[in-house]
Design a protein around this motif. Structure first.
Motif, short mmCIF file in Angstrom:
data_model
loop_
_atom_site.label_atom_id
_atom_site.label_comp_id
_atom_site.label_asym_id
_atom_site.label_seq_id
_atom_site.Cartn_x
_atom_site.Cartn_y
_atom_site.Cartn_z
N ASP A 98 -52.01 -49.16 42.19
CA ASP A 98 -51.41 -47.84 41.93
C ASP A 98 -50.98 -47.77 40.46
N GLU A 99 -50.98 -46.56 39.94
CA GLU A 99 -50.66 -46.40 38.52
C GLU A 99 -49.28 -45.77 38.34
N VAL A 100 -48.58 -46.27 37.34
CA VAL A 100 -47.27 -45.73 37.00
C VAL A 100 -47.30 -45.37 35.51
N ILE A 101 -47.03 -44.12 35.23
CA ILE A 101 -47.03 -43.67 33.84
C ILE A 101 -45.66 -43.98 33.23
N ALA A 141 -52.80 -35.39 30.95
CA ALA A 141 -54.05 -36.07 30.58
C ALA A 141 -54.15 -37.46 31.21
N LEU A 142 -53.02 -38.03 31.60
CA LEU A 142 -53.04 -39.40 32.14
C LEU A 142 -52.98 -39.45 33.66
N ILE A 143 -52.74 -38.31 34.30
CA ILE A 143 -52.60 -38.32 35.76
C ILE A 143 -53.97 -38.41 36.43
N GLY A 144 -54.06 -39.32 37.38
CA GLY A 144 -55.30 -39.46 38.16
C GLY A 144 -54.96 -39.62 39.62
N PRO A 145 -55.98 -39.85 40.46
CA PRO A 145 -55.74 -39.94 41.91
C PRO A 145 -54.82 -41.12 42.29
N ARG A 146 -54.77 -42.17 41.45
CA ARG A 146 -53.94 -43.33 41.79
C ARG A 146 -52.53 -43.25 41.19
N THR A 147 -52.24 -42.15 40.48
CA THR A 147 -50.92 -42.06 39.85
C THR A 147 -49.84 -41.93 40.92
N GLN A 148 -48.92 -42.87 40.92
CA GLN A 148 -47.87 -42.89 41.94
C GLN A 148 -46.55 -42.38 41.38
N TRP A 149 -46.23 -42.77 40.13
CA TRP A 149 -44.94 -42.41 39.54
C TRP A 149 -45.10 -42.01 38.09
N LEU A 182 -44.71 -39.08 42.12
CA LEU A 182 -43.24 -39.12 42.25
C LEU A 182 -42.64 -39.25 40.85
N VAL A 183 -41.38 -38.87 40.73
CA VAL A 183 -40.73 -38.97 39.41
C VAL A 183 -39.46 -39.80 39.53
N LEU A 184 -39.37 -40.80 38.68
CA LEU A 184 -38.13 -41.56 38.60
C LEU A 184 -37.39 -41.09 37.37
N SER A 185 -36.29 -40.38 37.60
CA SER A 185 -35.50 -39.85 36.50
C SER A 185 -34.31 -40.78 36.28
N ASP A 186 -34.39 -41.55 35.22
CA ASP A 186 -33.34 -42.54 34.93
C ASP A 186 -32.34 -41.88 33.97
N ASP A 187 -31.23 -41.44 34.54
CA ASP A 187 -30.23 -40.67 33.79
C ASP A 187 -28.99 -41.51 33.49
N ILE A 188 -29.17 -42.83 33.41
CA ILE A 188 -28.01 -43.70 33.31
C ILE A 188 -27.20 -43.47 32.02
N PRO A 207 -35.24 -27.76 42.24
CA PRO A 207 -34.92 -28.20 43.60
C PRO A 207 -36.17 -28.24 44.50
N ASP A 208 -37.20 -27.46 44.16
CA ASP A 208 -38.41 -27.48 45.00
C ASP A 208 -39.15 -28.82 44.93
N LEU A 209 -38.82 -29.65 43.92
CA LEU A 209 -39.47 -30.96 43.80
C LEU A 209 -38.59 -32.08 44.34
N ALA A 210 -37.48 -31.70 45.00
CA ALA A 210 -36.47 -32.70 45.39
C ALA A 210 -37.06 -33.84 46.22
N ASN A 211 -38.08 -33.55 47.01
CA ASN A 211 -38.63 -34.59 47.87
C ASN A 211 -39.46 -35.62 47.10
N ARG A 212 -39.59 -35.41 45.78
CA ARG A 212 -40.42 -36.32 44.96
C ARG A 212 -39.65 -36.91 43.80
N ILE A 213 -38.34 -36.66 43.73
CA ILE A 213 -37.59 -37.14 42.56
C ILE A 213 -36.52 -38.13 43.00
#
Ligand code: PLP
Length: 372
Positions: A98-101, A141-149, A182-188, A207-213
């Motif tokens: 799986d790919e993580v950007i 430009a970097l998102i593909g079918p295996r992009t997970q995060w 999915l998005v990992l938002s690191d707000d530390i 908020p519509d993306l809440a299930n993916r953040i």
């Protein structure tokens, strides 16, 4: 570099360390008092794996008050530092290949965690001329079918990059076109945002993306509590539950006494944060002006966190193109920094300005002398 600087210092050398990633301020006294009182009251045993109800409620307050994210105790988890939250999220979801950007320059642990989970790191290069921020088209430009995060870190380590709401909204449009990401938002570092206006974060804006953040936060940087090892995350229930399984079978609950201290940190007075922020802002201005006055060095003005990412390209010939050699050269002259390449960058170094203005002024004059 921090270890090396400590060793040199123990050997009697005068070394100023600009390599550490923690505030130099003391942990607020009311937090220390809360930790002592908690121990006396018996906070020395197991707690629920995902944290005490008291801390989860304080976390809900924090996400709402400080980040504008509506959540509840079923959607938060207390972890052993923000680090464990990120590690668990990746381990729970990333399968072999799986790919993580990961925007670069990156916080050192992101790519290592991705690889540990079996994933492939897809670097998303950012540049000083853009204040080290990528735009929506760059990520699409970097998102593909295996992009997970997609990893998002604002304010960012090591560059201090801060994403304003309009940039995040454009990124959100891309995400809506690619529902597998999915998005990992690191707000530390959110409390250390020097821009005017409120901190912008994806889970608040969309908020519509809440299930993916998954939004990661904590008390390490904001409340000078790095040693307590408490992190907080808010996200979809399916992910929080998967993280709980990992936590239950690895560390178990974060330390009970640290959790009690974190409740005091999040529910107690927050007014000192404005003073700390102001102090960091003054140090930032001092370092940016000092660096840009040294021939061969340059940096944009970081909008948050406590790091300055310095470009030294014109000087690299003297160090055989190796910025680790440049960092060692500066160490020889009494200043510990971390090379840009350690963060997936190049031809420069990161300065942490989490130290006194007097130390910073002295460090800048040593750097200038070392490169003269
Ligand atoms: N995220 C970023 C960008 C960091 O720089 C750090 C610490 O250096 C963390 C997360 C982890 O913080 P903690 O000490 O709470 O695990």
């Amino acid at each position: 570099m921090t270890d090396r600087a400590t060793a040199l210092r123990e050997a009697g050398r005068d070394i100023i360390s600009l390599s550490v990633g923690e505030p130099d301020f003391a942990t607020p006294p009311h937090v220390i008092e809360a930790a002592k009182a908690a121990m006396d009251a018996g906070a020395t045993k197991y707690t629920p794996v995902t944290g005490t109800m008291a801390l989860k409620k304080a976390a809900v307050l924090h996400f709402q008050r400080d980040l504008g994210i509506a959540t509840d105790t079923d959607h938060v988890i207390v972890t052993v530092g923000g680090k464990q939250a990120i590690f668990e999220a990746l381990m729970a979801t990333v399968s072999e290949g799986d790919e993580v950007i990961v925007p670069s320059p990156w916080w050192v642990s992101y790519p290592q965690m991705v690889r540990f989970a079996g994933g492939r790191v897809v670097p998303l290069r950012t540049h000083a001329k853009d204040n080290f921020r990528f735009d929506a088209a760059d990520v699409e430009a970097l998102i593909g079918p295996r992009t997970q995060w997609l990893m998002l870190n604002s304010p960012g380590n090591p560059t201090g990059a801060v994403y304003p709401a309009d940039m995040l909204l454009r990124i959100a449009d891309v995400l809506r076109r690619h529902p597998q990401v999915l998005v990992l938002s690191d707000d530390i570092y959110a409390p250390l945002n020097f821009t005017d206006g409120p901190h912008a974060t994806l889970a608040n804006l969309c908020p519509d993306l809440a299930n993916r953040i998954l939004t990661v936060s904590g008390v390490s940087k904001s409340h000078a509590m790095t040693g307590f090892r408490i992190g907080l995350a808010s996200g979809p229930k399916w992910l929080i539950q998967a993280m709980e399984v990992l936590q239950s079978n690895s560390t178990g609950n974060p330390a009970a006494v640290s959790q009690a201290a974190a409740v005091a940190a999040l529910e107690g007075p927050q007014d000192f944060l404005a003073d700390w922020r102001e102090s960091f802002r003054r140090r930032r201005d001092l370092v940016v002006a000092g660096i840009n006055a040294i021939p061969g060095l340059s940096t944009p003005v970081p909008d948050g966190a406590f790091y300055v990412f310095v470009d030294a390209t014109p000087l690299m010939g003297r160090f055989g193109g190796d910025d680790n050699k440049l960092a060692l050269h500066l160490l020889e002259h009494g200043v510990a920094v971390v090379s840009a390449s350690a963060f997936g960058g190049r031809d420069g170094f990161r300065i942490s300005f989490a130290t006194s203005e007097a130390q910073l002024t002295e460090a800048l004059s040593r750097i200038k002398a070392a490169l003269a």
